[in-house]
Design a protein around this motif. Structure first.
Motif, PDB file in Angstrom:
ATOM      1  N   LYS A  30     -31.331 -13.772 -22.845  1.00 30.18           N
ATOM      2  CA  LYS A  30     -31.082 -13.469 -21.433  1.00 30.18           C
ATOM      3  C   LYS A  30     -29.581 -13.441 -21.138  1.00 30.18           C
ATOM      4  O   LYS A  30     -29.077 -12.558 -20.436  1.00 30.18           O
ATOM      5  N   GLN A  31     -28.842 -14.429 -21.712  1.00 33.21           N
ATOM      6  CA  GLN A  31     -27.384 -14.484 -21.508  1.00 33.21           C
ATOM      7  C   GLN A  31     -26.704 -13.251 -22.110  1.00 33.21           C
ATOM      8  O   GLN A  31     -25.809 -12.664 -21.504  1.00 33.21           O
ATOM      9  N   LYS A  32     -27.165 -12.858 -23.316  1.00 32.79           N
ATOM     10  CA  LYS A  32     -26.598 -11.676 -23.985  1.00 32.79           C
ATOM     11  C   LYS A  32     -26.825 -10.431 -23.145  1.00 32.79           C
ATOM     12  O   LYS A  32     -25.932  -9.607 -22.966  1.00 32.79           O
ATOM     13  N   GLN A  33     -28.057 -10.302 -22.651  1.00 33.81           N
ATOM     14  CA  GLN A  33     -28.436  -9.123 -21.873  1.00 33.81           C
ATOM     15  C   GLN A  33     -27.553  -8.979 -20.635  1.00 33.81           C
ATOM     16  O   GLN A  33     -27.107  -7.883 -20.291  1.00 33.81           O
ATOM     17  N   LEU A  34     -27.267 -10.117 -20.010  1.00 34.22           N
ATOM     18  CA  LEU A  34     -26.442 -10.106 -18.798  1.00 34.22           C
ATOM     19  C   LEU A  34     -25.023  -9.627 -19.124  1.00 34.22           C
ATOM     20  O   LEU A  34     -24.451  -8.795 -18.396  1.00 34.22           O
ATOM     21  N   ILE A  35     -24.467 -10.124 -20.238  1.00 36.84           N
ATOM     22  CA  ILE A  35     -23.114  -9.717 -20.645  1.00 36.84           C
ATOM     23  C   ILE A  35     -23.087  -8.223 -20.971  1.00 36.84           C
ATOM     24  O   ILE A  35     -22.171  -7.496 -20.575  1.00 36.84           O
ATOM     25  N   VAL A  36     -24.115  -7.762 -21.694  1.00 31.26           N
ATOM     26  CA  VAL A  36     -24.209  -6.343 -22.070  1.00 31.26           C
ATOM     27  C   VAL A  36     -24.222  -5.461 -20.816  1.00 31.26           C
ATOM     28  O   VAL A  36     -23.524  -4.443 -20.737  1.00 31.26           O
ATOM     29  N   GLU A  37     -25.014  -5.863 -19.812  1.00 35.04           N
ATOM     30  CA  GLU A  37     -25.118  -5.090 -18.563  1.00 35.04           C
ATOM     31  C   GLU A  37     -23.789  -5.084 -17.810  1.00 35.04           C
ATOM     32  O   GLU A  37     -23.347  -4.053 -17.303  1.00 35.04           O
ATOM     33  N   GLU A  38     -23.134  -6.256 -17.753  1.00 30.69           N
ATOM     34  CA  GLU A  38     -21.872  -6.350 -17.009  1.00 30.69           C
ATOM     35  C   GLU A  38     -20.742  -5.570 -17.680  1.00 30.69           C
ATOM     36  O   GLU A  38     -19.857  -5.036 -17.005  1.00 30.69           O
ATOM     37  N   LEU A  39     -20.790  -5.502 -19.020  1.00 28.14           N
ATOM     38  CA  LEU A  39     -19.810  -4.682 -19.750  1.00 28.14           C
ATOM     39  C   LEU A  39     -20.007  -3.204 -19.415  1.00 28.14           C
ATOM     40  O   LEU A  39     -19.052  -2.474 -19.141  1.00 28.14           O
ATOM     41  N   LYS A  40     -21.260  -2.800 -19.422  1.00 23.68           N
ATOM     42  CA  LYS A  40     -21.606  -1.392 -19.173  1.00 23.68           C
ATOM     43  C   LYS A  40     -21.246  -0.988 -17.745  1.00 23.68           C
ATOM     44  O   LYS A  40     -20.796   0.131 -17.496  1.00 23.68           O
ATOM     45  N   GLU A  41     -21.410  -1.928 -16.825  1.00 23.57           N
ATOM     46  CA  GLU A  41     -21.136  -1.639 -15.410  1.00 23.57           C
ATOM     47  C   GLU A  41     -19.660  -1.830 -15.057  1.00 23.57           C
ATOM     48  O   GLU A  41     -19.230  -1.484 -13.959  1.00 23.57           O
ATOM     49  N   GLY A  42     -18.894  -2.426 -15.977  1.00 18.72           N
ATOM     50  CA  GLY A  42     -17.471  -2.640 -15.727  1.00 18.72           C
ATOM     51  C   GLY A  42     -17.161  -3.925 -14.981  1.00 18.72           C
ATOM     52  O   GLY A  42     -16.028  -4.141 -14.539  1.00 18.72           O
ATOM     53  N   LYS A  43     -18.170  -4.806 -14.826  1.00 21.63           N
ATOM     54  CA  LYS A  43     -17.944  -6.082 -14.129  1.00 21.63           C
ATOM     55  C   LYS A  43     -17.183  -7.076 -15.016  1.00 21.63           C
ATOM     56  O   LYS A  43     -16.539  -7.994 -14.523  1.00 21.63           O
ATOM     57  N   THR A  44     -17.304  -6.905 -16.337  1.00 19.44           N
ATOM     58  CA  THR A  44     -16.551  -7.738 -17.287  1.00 19.44           C
ATOM     59  C   THR A  44     -15.313  -6.969 -17.731  1.00 19.44           C
ATOM     60  O   THR A  44     -15.408  -5.820 -18.163  1.00 19.44           O
TER      61      THR A  44
END
Length: 689
Positions: free
Chosen positions: A356-370
């Motif tokens: 779940k933690q990985k998925q959140l990071i992956v999504e935020e990278l893709k969206e530009g939030k990270t």
């Protein structure tokens, strides 16, 4: 003459060769020899020159040579003890006399006759003014076909149950099998003519069984040139594709002073100079491909931090790829603390995260939030996507190949690339080895760093060292003990981390907290141990080389390296760099269990110098570049015969030829054969469009 290609030879198993059965095939596979090509390019590590005959009176102590003599006594056979047979005979020529001795070779008695002349080869030894030679090989002087003497014979790296004669015979059979063919040559005719390069088939034959020393040298020049030429061509092709055919990101100039002032330390002049070079690259329209080289503790990470800050403030994302999870977490904590007050979001991508933690990071990278992501090889997985990746940084470049770096850069639109390494490489060599990169060097250490006092000791010093360990623990300091192996091995006599940790925790340091960390442990276990060591719960950390890179515990002031003779100088220097990271005086103790000349030289270098560039020069000189660079780790083709240190002249010639070809024909459209072999040589690491 019919042509044969390298592909043809790679498809042909060594089982086709006369004298190679199932058992021998398995023994050759231990040497990495699976096919005919592997066999004919399994070059000798040395030669025995039996070609010139000396007088007995001219034989020198310990120098291998041939001599001719007459048998002047019967062969006496004695059995001094069970399982040992000694055969002795006297030999003389017009200049002197020598005694030959063979151990456990009783058949010699029936092979030598009084009054007959023989040619012998071996190392003579003078004792009490009398000459003797142990286990010489010999042949009758009257033989027309001298198989053992009057030749230059190859000496190969071997394995148990595979003797030199067997390897020589099998290699010779393989070469006979290609003599009637013309081996396809990857080097263009024009290059061969300019450098007077020998024919490929001739070179292969003469490197194994040279007719003379001159033939061997000519063959070696040809084969070394080929390897270095292909290496340079591949790197130049990669650089040409990476920088010439694509337009990079042109970053705007931003104010950095407030961020620099917020850092908990002052930049050294060397750091300022290197960042100016990085900044200039980032603000140009070409793609940055820069290597930042700096000795252990020189502060390379801050260059990465400054570049990441600039990239993010210009609207891009940054990725930092490191070789180990321990280092990733360390960078994550330090970089996040520096960026927090500037509104830059940093994430750590590690295998210890939940799905779940990985998925959140992956999504935020893709969206530009990270803005910045730090991780290991996980960053190059297909599912990792970025919104706008503008900067790729790899730390400890020797752990990543060219291809891995490329995969990460392909996740952005021509991002800038910064490569960092703490493995110092002599500059001339770095320019050639990293032919695809521009180079910056941080040649200054932060102020206040005390040189680490280094001592080489043997087992007789064990008790004194144990007392020293106790003294340091009483002072509140911590200790690393590094072992070459994770677990005990029947084949290798060396200390293992598991057994060492168990032994010392139950005996000599039973009252202290001893921890262990190695590569076979789960990530969560390693993380837990490192946290305890960082917090001071663990007094002594027993480890393998997993702590070689980047681990930063300022309170650890003593590094003990077991079986130091099993490590290269560059690696010893890296390990030593784990201490000396605070204000206290630090020490490094090298337990050397070898009396070899090479080992003594290494230990002397380590005790006399803390300069990584001096050490790297010496490491290249002593070990040769194959081990030093670990070319397989670099993602570069293996050098089987060329020596980057000794063949600098050949390397420069090869580089010049490679540059001329790439400049005249960037896509190798007019060099089809060369293009084919380049792809084969580099695998998928270099792709020419």
């Amino acid at each position: 003459m019919k042509k044969i290609t390298i592909s043809d030879l790679k498809k042909k198993s060594i089982r086709y060769i006369k004298g190679v059965g199932e058992l021998r095939e398995s023994l050759f596979k231990k040497l990495g020899i699976n096919n005919i090509f592997d066999l004919i390019t399994y070059y000798p590590r040395d030669y025995e020159d039996r070609s010139s005959i000396k007088n007995i009176a001219d034989l020198q102590n310990g120098v291998p040579c041939s001599f001719e003599g007459t048998i002047v006594s019967n062969v006496s056979v004695t059995r001094p003890r069970k399982g040992l047979t000694l055969s002795k005979v006297s030999i003389e020529d017009s200049t002197g006399k020598i005694t030959a001795i063979w151990f456990n070779q009783p058949y010699v008695k029936n092979s030598l006759a009084i009054g007959e002349n023989y040619i012998f080869f071996g190392k003579a030894d003078r004792k009490l003014n009398k000459l003797q030679i142990v286990n010489p090989v010999f042949e009758k002087s009257s033989l027309k076909d001298m198989k053992k003497s009057l030749k230059i014979l190859p000496v190969y790296s071997s394995t148990k149950d595979l003797g030199q004669n067997t390897i020589r015979t099998v290699v010779n059979e393989a070469i006979k099998g290609i003599e009637d063919f013309e081996l396809e040559d990857m080097i263009p005719d024009a290059v061969r003519e300019i450098h007077n390069l020998a024919d490929k088939t001739y070179a292969i034959k003469q490197i194994h069984f040279p007719a003379s020393a001159q033939d061997m040298e000519r063959a070696r020049f040809r084969l070394a040139f080929e390897e270095l030429f292909m290496l340079q061509l591949g790197l130049l092709s990669y650089k040409s594709l990476a920088t010439c055919t694509r337009v990079g990101i042109k970053y705007t100039h931003i104010e950095m002073e407030s961020f620099v002032k917020s850092l908990p330390f002052q930049l050294t002049n060397a750091q300022k100079k290197v960042f100016m070079e990085v900044e200039k690259d980032m603000e140009s329209s070409h793609i940055m491909n820069r290597l930042v080289q700096g000795d252990v503790g020189s502060g390379k990470t801050v260059i990465a931090v400054l570049a990441l800050f600039k990239a993010v403030k210009c609207g891009y994302q940054g990725a930092l790829m490191v070789p180990t999870e321990i280092l990733a977490e360390q960078h994550y904590k330090s970089i996040r603390s520096l960026f927090d007050s500037f509104g830059i979001s940093v994430q750590l991508l590690s295998s210890s995260l939940t799905k779940k933690q990985k998925q959140l990071i992956v999504e935020e990278l893709k969206e530009g939030k990270t803005d910045v992501v730090i991780g290991t090889h996980a960053l190059i997985e297909d599912y990792i996507q970025f919104k706008q990746l503008g900067l790729v940084i790899t730390d400890e470049q020797h752990r990543f190949g060219v291809r891995q770096r490329t995969i990460l850069t392909e996740k952005g639109q021509n991002p800038d690339v910064l490569v960092m390494t703490a493995t110092p490489i002599p500059r001339t060599l770095a320019l050639i080895l990293y032919g695809d990169l521009d180079i910056s060097i941080i040649d200054e250490l932060p102020p206040g760093r005390k040189p680490i006092k280094t001592y080489s000791v043997n087992e007789s010093m064990r008790e004194r060292i144990n007392k020293f360990v106790r003294d340091k623990v009483k002072e509140g300091r911590q200790i690393y003990i590094v072992c070459p192996l994770v677990e005990e091995s029947e084949e290798i006599e060396a200390k293992s981390a598991v057994v060492t940790a168990d032994d010392i925790s139950k005996s000599v340091f039973s009252d202290l907290n001893v921890g262990i960390i190695h590569g076979k442990m789960k990530s969560s276990e390693k993380e837990d141990i490192m946290k305890k060591f960082v917090s001071g719960e663990i007094n002594i950390l027993v480890s393998t080389t997993i702590i070689e890179v980047g681990v930063n515990v300022p309170n650890a002031t003593l590094m003990i390296i077991e079986n130091a003779e099993r490590f290269g100088l560059a690696q010893l220097h890296q390990l030593r760099g784990r201490v000396g990271r605070g204000d206290e005086q630090s020490f490094c103790i090298l337990f050397n269990q070898s009396n070899s000349k090479v080992s003594r030289e290494r230990m002397k270098t380590m005790t006399q110098s803390t300069d990584g560039f001096v050490i790297s020069e010496k490491d290249l000189e002593i070990r040769g570049p194959g081990e030093f660079f670990g070319t397989r780790q670099h993602g570069l083709p293996e050098l089987k015969i060329a020596n980057l240190y000794k063949d600098m002249d050949i390397l420069k010639l090869a580089q010049n030829s490679a540059i001329e070809i790439i400049e005249a024909d960037p896509g190798l459209l007019e060099h089809e054969v060369l293009k084919k072999y380049l792809s084969m040589y580099f695998g998928d690491k270099v792709t020419l469009s």
